[in-house]
Design a protein around this motif. Structure first.
Motif, PDB file in Angstrom:
ATOM      1  N   GLU A   1      -5.718   7.875   6.036  1.00 52.77           N
ATOM      2  CA  GLU A   1      -5.502   6.677   5.222  1.00 52.77           C
ATOM      3  C   GLU A   1      -4.133   6.065   5.498  1.00 52.77           C
ATOM      4  O   GLU A   1      -3.995   4.849   5.678  1.00 52.77           O
ATOM      5  CB  GLU A   1      -5.616   7.022   3.733  1.00 52.77           C
ATOM      6  N   ILE A   2      -3.110   6.913   5.506  1.00 54.62           N
ATOM      7  CA  ILE A   2      -1.742   6.422   5.721  1.00 54.62           C
ATOM      8  C   ILE A   2      -1.593   5.880   7.136  1.00 54.62           C
ATOM      9  O   ILE A   2      -0.993   4.812   7.349  1.00 54.62           O
ATOM     10  CB  ILE A   2      -0.718   7.539   5.436  1.00 54.62           C
TER      11      ILE A   2
ATOM     12  N   GLU B   1      -2.258  -1.101  10.213  1.00 52.89           N
ATOM     13  CA  GLU B   1      -2.587  -2.413   9.652  1.00 52.89           C
ATOM     14  C   GLU B   1      -1.342  -3.274   9.478  1.00 52.89           C
ATOM     15  O   GLU B   1      -1.405  -4.503   9.598  1.00 52.89           O
ATOM     16  CB  GLU B   1      -3.302  -2.238   8.312  1.00 52.89           C
ATOM     17  N   VAL B   2      -0.207  -2.648   9.196  1.00 53.52           N
ATOM     18  CA  VAL B   2       1.051  -3.391   9.061  1.00 53.52           C
ATOM     19  C   VAL B   2       1.362  -4.147  10.348  1.00 53.52           C
ATOM     20  O   VAL B   2       1.737  -5.319  10.323  1.00 53.52           O
ATOM     21  CB  VAL B   2       2.221  -2.438   8.719  1.00 53.52           C
ATOM     22  N   TYR B   3       1.175  -3.471  11.499  1.00 50.26           N
ATOM     23  CA  TYR B   3       1.477  -4.104  12.786  1.00 50.26           C
ATOM     24  C   TYR B   3       0.465  -5.205  13.114  1.00 50.26           C
ATOM     25  O   TYR B   3       0.830  -6.236  13.681  1.00 50.26           O
ATOM     26  CB  TYR B   3       1.526  -3.045  13.885  1.00 50.26           C
ATOM     27  N   LYS B   4      -0.781  -4.992  12.743  1.00 46.29           N
ATOM     28  CA  LYS B   4      -1.790  -6.028  12.950  1.00 46.29           C
ATOM     29  C   LYS B   4      -1.462  -7.256  12.109  1.00 46.29           C
ATOM     30  O   LYS B   4      -1.571  -8.396  12.576  1.00 46.29           O
ATOM     31  CB  LYS B   4      -3.179  -5.500  12.575  1.00 46.29           C
TER      32      LYS B   4
ATOM     33  N   ASN C   1       0.818  -1.218   0.000  1.00 48.64           N
ATOM     34  CA  ASN C   1       0.000   0.000   0.000  1.00 48.64           C
ATOM     35  C   ASN C   1       0.850   1.266   0.000  1.00 48.64           C
ATOM     36  O   ASN C   1       0.346   2.344  -0.331  1.00 48.64           O
ATOM     37  CB  ASN C   1      -0.930   0.019   1.217  1.00 48.64           C
ATOM     38  N   ILE C   2       2.111   1.146   0.349  1.00 46.29           N
ATOM     39  CA  ILE C   2       2.981   2.321   0.347  1.00 46.29           C
ATOM     40  C   ILE C   2       3.108   2.900  -1.058  1.00 46.29           C
ATOM     41  O   ILE C   2       3.358   4.093  -1.232  1.00 46.29           O
ATOM     42  CB  ILE C   2       4.376   1.981   0.931  1.00 46.29           C
ATOM     43  N   LEU C   3       2.903   2.051  -2.069  1.00 45.86           N
ATOM     44  CA  LEU C   3       3.015   2.515  -3.454  1.00 45.86           C
ATOM     45  C   LEU C   3       1.867   3.434  -3.861  1.00 45.86           C
ATOM     46  O   LEU C   3       1.958   4.118  -4.885  1.00 45.86           O
ATOM     47  CB  LEU C   3       3.058   1.314  -4.403  1.00 45.86           C
ATOM     48  N   LYS C   4       0.805   3.440  -3.073  1.00 46.78           N
ATOM     49  CA  LYS C   4      -0.373   4.248  -3.422  1.00 46.78           C
ATOM     50  C   LYS C   4      -0.157   5.736  -3.162  1.00 46.78           C
ATOM     51  O   LYS C   4      -0.930   6.564  -3.655  1.00 46.78           O
ATOM     52  CB  LYS C   4      -1.588   3.790  -2.608  1.00 46.78           C
TER      53      LYS C   4
END
Length: 260
Positions: A241-242, A248-251, A189-192
């Motif tokens: 959003e970010i 979400e990465v940590y989850k 998602n970082i690419l968004k």
């Protein structure tokens, strides 16, 4: 500025410590989605890669699989090749292809000794080099990786002067923001988002983590938010959003490390 710049070298130590303290994952026995970026950063830590090189490897990996179907390729081979290619892109000569081969192999095959210079070694070496060419072609030979780290350093310096040294040094804002940024590279998602937006989002999350209110700003008025003088096209919607994506990465990391 020195305190801010020190964060990047500290991040390398943090990533290395993570690899040493986390319970080893048997990548061969798991098929959970999103596992390979964890593998990339574990290998990067073992290789003692610079944080920028590790982040670059993750971006290369994510960009490649944005263009192709994951099921068509060996994701772990592409990950190893991304690590090798990132070293070239960032001119990081602290490791060689043999280091990448042995770390990638031993991380994927827990308990195995590094490969001798035998047929298996040369086969893996050739596969990594061929995958590097495949990645380069798939990305249209566009290897200009604009990472968010340089923007984060600039924004942290600006904010440090803004809030004052007493407040800035009272909590580890810089360390938290750098960690959030590095960990966000686990997600495609970082690419968004633009690198400037990613940097502001991670810094915003760090400020919220420690409850720091930037002077002369108004949370109820977006035009008076602290980030507007730094990045004019960043919105509150981008911010949330970010932040949600980083959380979400940590989850997801907890899900990956949970017992199967």
């Amino acid at each position: 500025m020195k305190n801010v710049l020190d964060v990047m070298s500290l991040q390398q130590h943090v990533e290395s410590s993570k690899a040493q303290t986390m319970k080893p994952i048997d990548y061969r026995k798991q098929n959970k989605p999103g596992l390979v970026p964890l593998y990339i950063f574990e290998c990067a830590a073992k290789l003692k890669m610079k944080p920028l090189t590790a982040a670059c490897a993750a971006i290369v990996y994510h960009r490649f699989f944005r263009e192709v179907k994951p099921s068509d390729y060996d994701e772990f081979l592409i990950a190893a090749s991304s690590l090798y290619l990132a070293g070239k892109i960032k001119d990081d000569d602290s490791f060689k292809i043999r280091d990448v081969i042995n770390v990638a192999y031993c991380t994927l095959n827990r308990g195995n000794a590094p490969l001798d210079l035998n047929d298996e070694y040369w086969s893996m070496r050739d596969a990594i080099v061929q995958a590097e060419l495949l990645i380069t072609r798939t990305l249209g030979f566009d290897l200009n990786i604009d990472l968010a780290h340089k923007y984060l350093l600039y924004y942290m310096k600006s904010l440090q002067d803004w809030v004052g040294p007493e407040v800035w040094n009272s909590v580890p804002i810089a360390k938290a923001a750098a960690s959030y940024l590095q960990d966000f590279h686990h997600s495609a998602n970082i690419l968004k988002y633009k690198p400037t937006h990613v940097a502001i989002g991670c810094l915003s999350l760090a400020l919220q983590t420690y409850g720091i209110q930037v002077p002369l700003t108004d949370e109820s008025d977006e035009s008076a938010m602290w980030y507007k003088p730094l990045v004019k096209d960043f919105s509150r919607e981008n911010q949330w959003e970010i932040i949600e994506n980083v959380v979400e990465v940590y989850k997801h990391e907890a899900f990956l490390k949970a017992a199967p």
